[in-house]
Scaffold this motif. Structure first.
Motif, PDB file in Angstrom:
ATOM      1  N   ILE A  53       0.839  -1.195   0.000  1.00  0.00           N
ATOM      2  CA  ILE A  53       0.000   0.000   0.000  1.00  0.00           C
ATOM      3  C   ILE A  53       0.875   1.247   0.000  1.00  0.00           C
ATOM      4  O   ILE A  53       0.603   2.227  -0.664  1.00  0.00           O
ATOM      5  CB  ILE A  53      -0.922   0.031   1.244  1.00  0.00           C
ATOM      6  N   ASP A  54       1.969   1.197   0.764  1.00  0.00           N
ATOM      7  CA  ASP A  54       2.767   2.402   0.904  1.00  0.00           C
ATOM      8  C   ASP A  54       4.188   2.020   1.323  1.00  0.00           C
ATOM      9  O   ASP A  54       4.407   0.947   1.889  1.00  0.00           O
ATOM     10  CB  ASP A  54       2.131   3.288   1.991  1.00  0.00           C
ATOM     11  N   VAL A  55       5.131   2.905   1.002  1.00  0.00           N
ATOM     12  CA  VAL A  55       6.497   2.730   1.478  1.00  0.00           C
ATOM     13  C   VAL A  55       6.763   3.896   2.425  1.00  0.00           C
ATOM     14  O   VAL A  55       6.630   5.054   2.030  1.00  0.00           O
ATOM     15  CB  VAL A  55       7.496   2.753   0.298  1.00  0.00           C
ATOM     16  N   VAL A  56       7.067   3.586   3.700  1.00  0.00           N
ATOM     17  CA  VAL A  56       7.205   4.643   4.704  1.00  0.00           C
ATOM     18  C   VAL A  56       8.555   4.522   5.423  1.00  0.00           C
ATOM     19  O   VAL A  56       9.290   3.544   5.231  1.00  0.00           O
ATOM     20  CB  VAL A  56       6.047   4.590   5.734  1.00  0.00           C
ATOM     21  N   LYS A  57       8.860   5.529   6.242  1.00  0.00           N
ATOM     22  CA  LYS A  57      10.153   5.509   6.929  1.00  0.00           C
ATOM     23  C   LYS A  57      10.056   5.081   8.382  1.00  0.00           C
ATOM     24  O   LYS A  57      11.037   4.697   8.991  1.00  0.00           O
ATOM     25  CB  LYS A  57      10.783   6.897   6.852  1.00  0.00           C
ATOM     26  N   LYS A  58       8.832   5.194   8.934  1.00  0.00           N
ATOM     27  CA  LYS A  58       8.694   4.885  10.357  1.00  0.00           C
ATOM     28  C   LYS A  58       7.549   3.921  10.600  1.00  0.00           C
ATOM     29  O   LYS A  58       6.544   3.966   9.907  1.00  0.00           O
ATOM     30  CB  LYS A  58       8.416   6.182  11.135  1.00  0.00           C
ATOM     31  N   SER A  59       7.725   3.094  11.602  1.00  0.00           N
ATOM     32  CA  SER A  59       6.654   2.178  11.984  1.00  0.00           C
ATOM     33  C   SER A  59       6.363   2.375  13.462  1.00  0.00           C
ATOM     34  O   SER A  59       7.238   2.772  14.228  1.00  0.00           O
ATOM     35  CB  SER A  59       7.105   0.740  11.739  1.00  0.00           C
ATOM     36  N   ASP A  60       5.133   2.074  13.868  1.00  0.00           N
ATOM     37  CA  ASP A  60       4.799   2.109  15.296  1.00  0.00           C
ATOM     38  C   ASP A  60       5.417   0.916  16.018  1.00  0.00           C
ATOM     39  O   ASP A  60       5.550   0.917  17.237  1.00  0.00           O
ATOM     40  CB  ASP A  60       3.271   2.078  15.484  1.00  0.00           C
ATOM     41  N   VAL A  61       5.748  -0.098  15.232  1.00  0.00           N
ATOM     42  CA  VAL A  61       6.379  -1.290  15.801  1.00  0.00           C
ATOM     43  C   VAL A  61       7.900  -1.078  15.760  1.00  0.00           C
ATOM     44  O   VAL A  61       8.419  -0.577  14.771  1.00  0.00           O
ATOM     45  CB  VAL A  61       6.006  -2.529  14.946  1.00  0.00           C
TER      46      VAL A  61
END
Ligand SMILES: [Zn+2]
Ligand SMILES: [Zn+2]
Length: 662
Positions: A53-61
């Motif tokens: 869906i998306d490529v992001v830099k941060k995760s909540d995990v």
């Protein structure tokens, strides 16, 4: 961006309503990480195919806890941006897990992670039919639709049965095809697709493909890609066709837009027509909703000028509207559900070599099996439903779980041998008519004799080829068929619909009466419609038959407004199912508490027990959430659904936005 702090946000096919974060697979080229491509990921103990869906830099995990995806399957996006936007919207609006929405729209082979086989070249038919001359009203409608090219506009094509709506669709579509665009036509029933395909294919020299649940996986896969790469110019399909990718969609048609089969009742409870409207909006293209009996929500939107109302008020050529007559069953002598007057009318129409169509929405021989001594009615053990008596083969069958039991010779409660089948189903009507009219072909059409592939088409062909004939059927005969020799249609029993407490029952009954009636007298012969009822004085029934659907719909809208019902309010059901009644009730009470604590401006009614309180051993109940404003209801659901998911519950719950019934 380097791979080092790259996190993949992936939709995975699980009932959980959220996305999952993963690290990219080893050695993957970041250029290949295109939203909409398939990725194989580890999920719990399994390997699943998900959609990026998306490529992001941060995760909540924490990164250390993230798993690595196994492999990227596609180098380009399999789900186009356009389709992605639609699927994300549908997931959010219907509160259904995004991974399940996205994966459910894919053909099976793609869901399983397979790559595309070689596609056969599509053959374009040679057009053999010419455009028909349009009436003045048809011309106005077609011009309005054409003038809306590349603009979002919802048209309600409100045309009486036999007024030539299809010709308007075809001539509007022609305009978009010339510009290299594609068209999507949604129809309610599989049985109507071959008929519609034949008519469309005869008109245009472009590839026209079908989409429905009876297609093989291979054909579905080919159709999906032919639409996506632009080779297929017209797709005709049932509701799920609304999620097919198109290269350049120019127009959407929803035929018989009022039909309830556009709403999926299982799992992902979307409404095909409403999703189609959003798709038109996202793509900035026109959409045409066609019906002789528009749904009240579409009718209201046309009244408020949110939709453009296009009227076709007369039948084409010399065809006249049929004549409606009520038969008061309190005064009629009747045998096996057929009144004396109806029998005489059937005989008269047959004597003139015409055909008769009889509607009865109860398949089987008799709907009830009964003990005359102790009045016990035989019920299904797993469902809250009566067993239906069938002949050939002789059995009692539950129409909800399909379980079958032998027909008892005596009552299990009191041992009396005075047990019998009561009431009339299509099979009993068929046998009675065979006795009354032994020389006339009698064709029955219901779920029992149309299961075999092609069976429905064979029966319809028999009807088209016969001279005089009687066609008996359930709701499958009410829709869209054009039988040129039918001059009499009869409705055996409208009272169930007239007297039901369901808020949409009257609307659906009126639509059914006019749709069934609309099969009569479609060409040069005059048509009659006979309706058997014990309520001939019913105010709304009289209004419908004397003043027409428009007056009926306006009156019914007034009543809905006074009662605070849709389309003046917005509703969602929170439905729970469990094998244990008390567990289910506890769960719904907890949900109800959450709703009241959240403090939104809405009402929470229930728990309510539905008509079918138990199915296959599962008890069901629901809460009705009702709000004056759609955004309020949506905001409430958005906040509460994760909390509801967190409640420990030995059962399952579903969300039904804009339900068809309470
Ligand atoms: Zn008994
Ligand atoms: Zn059952």
């Amino acid at each position: 961006m380097t791979l080092k702090n790259t996190i993949l946000r992936i939709a995975v096919p699980t009932p959980l309503r959220r996305l999952f974060d993963y690290l990219p697979p080893q050695g993957v080229d970041i250029e290949h990480l295109k939203p909409g491509c398939r990725i194989q990921v580890p999920f719990q103990t399994r390997k699943l195919v998900g959609i990026l869906i998306d490529v992001v830099k941060k995760s909540d995990v924490p990164v250390a806890k993230l798993k690595k995806a196994h492999a990227i399957i596609d180098n380009t996006a399999l789900i186009s941006n356009e389709l992605m936007r639609l699927a994300l919207w549908a997931s959010e609006y219907y509160h259904y897990a995004v991974g399940e929405v996205l994966l459910s729209v894919l053909p099976k082979a793609l869901r399983q992670g397979k790559t595309l086989p070689a596609l056969p070249a599509l053959v374009a038919p040679l057009a053999s039919d010419l455009n028909l001359a349009l009436s003045q009203e048809q011309t106005q409608a077609q011009q309005a639709i054409i003038a809306s090219a590349n603009t979002f506009n919802v048209f309600l094509l409100d045309g009486v049965t036999g007024s030539g709506k299809t010709e308007v669709y075809l001539q509007a579509i022609a305009h978009y095809l010339v510009q290299g665009m594609q068209a999507l036509i949604l129809v309610p029933e599989i049985s109507l697709t071959p008929q519609t395909i034949a008519r469309v294919a005869a008109r245009f020299s472009v590839p026209v493909l079908a989409w429905h649940s009876n297609l093989s996986d291979k054909v579905r896969l080919h159709t999906w890609f032919a639409a996506a790469n632009g080779d297929a110019k017209i797709i005709i399909g049932t509701r799920s066709a609304v999620f097919i990718p198109f290269k350049q969609l120019g127009i959407i048609i929803v035929d018989e837009e009022h039909d309830t089969s556009f709403k999926q009742q299982e799992r992902f409870k979307y409404h095909g027509r409403d999703v189609a409207i959003m798709r038109s909006k996202f793509n900035a293209i026109p959409i045409v909703l066609g019906s002789a009996t528009p749904s009240l929500e579409s009718f209201m939107n046309a009244q408020n000028a949110r939709y453009t109302h296009l009227n076709l008020s007369t039948r084409l050529g010399h065809a006249q509207m049929p004549h409606y007559q009520l038969l008061d069953m309190k005064k009629q002598v009747q045998v096996e559900g057929l009144s004396q007057a109806l029998q005489e009318n059937i005989a008269e129409h047959l004597a003139q070599n015409n055909q008769v169509l009889i509607f009865l929405n109860r398949r089987g021989f008799a709907p009830v099996f009964y003990c005359n001594e102790c009045h016990t009615i035989l019920q299904c053990e797993r469902c809250d439903a009566r067993l239906v008596y069938h002949r050939s083969p002789l059995r009692l069958q539950c129409h909800y779980c399909d379980s079958v039991v032998l027909v008892p010779k005596q009552c299990a409660q009191c041992q009396s041998e005075s047990v019998c089948a009561v009431g009339v189903g299509t099979q009993r009507l068929e046998s009675k008519l065979q006795v009354l009219f032994p020389d006339v072909p009698i064709i029955r059409l219901d779920r029992d004799n149309t299961k075999r592939k092609g069976a429905m088409q064979d029966l319809l062909t028999q009807m088209h080829q016969a001279e005089k004939a009687i066609l008996i059927g359930t709701q499958m005969i009410a829709k869209g068929h054009h039988f040129k020799n039918v001059t009499l249609t009869a409705i055996i029993d409208v009272d169930v619909g007239l007297c039901s407490a369901e808020f949409k029952a009257l609307e659906h009954t009126a639509q059914l009466i006019l749709q069934v009636g609309g099969r009569a007298g479609r060409e040069h012969k005059a048509g009659s419609v006979l309706i058997q009822t014990r309520n001939p004085e019913h105010k709304m029934l009289k209004l419908l038959l004397q003043q027409g659907y428009g007056h009926f719909a306006r009156q019914l809208l007034c009543e809905r407004q006074m009662a605070g019902l849709p389309p003046y309010t917005y509703c969602t059901l929170v439905r729970a199912e469990s094998y244990q009644l008390s567990v289910m009730q506890d769960f719904l009470l907890k949900v109800k508490t959450l709703v009241s604590q959240a403090g939104f401006a809405l009402q929470c009614l229930g728990p309510v027990t539905p008509m079918l309180a138990k199915k296959k051993g599962l008890h069901a109940q629901h809460l009705i959430l009702q709000a004056q404003q759609r955004p309020v209801l949506q905001a409430c659901l958005k906040q509460l659904v994760p909390q509801i998911e967190a409640i420990k519950f030995n059962g399952k719950f579903t969300i039904d936005v804009d339900p068809l019934e309470f």
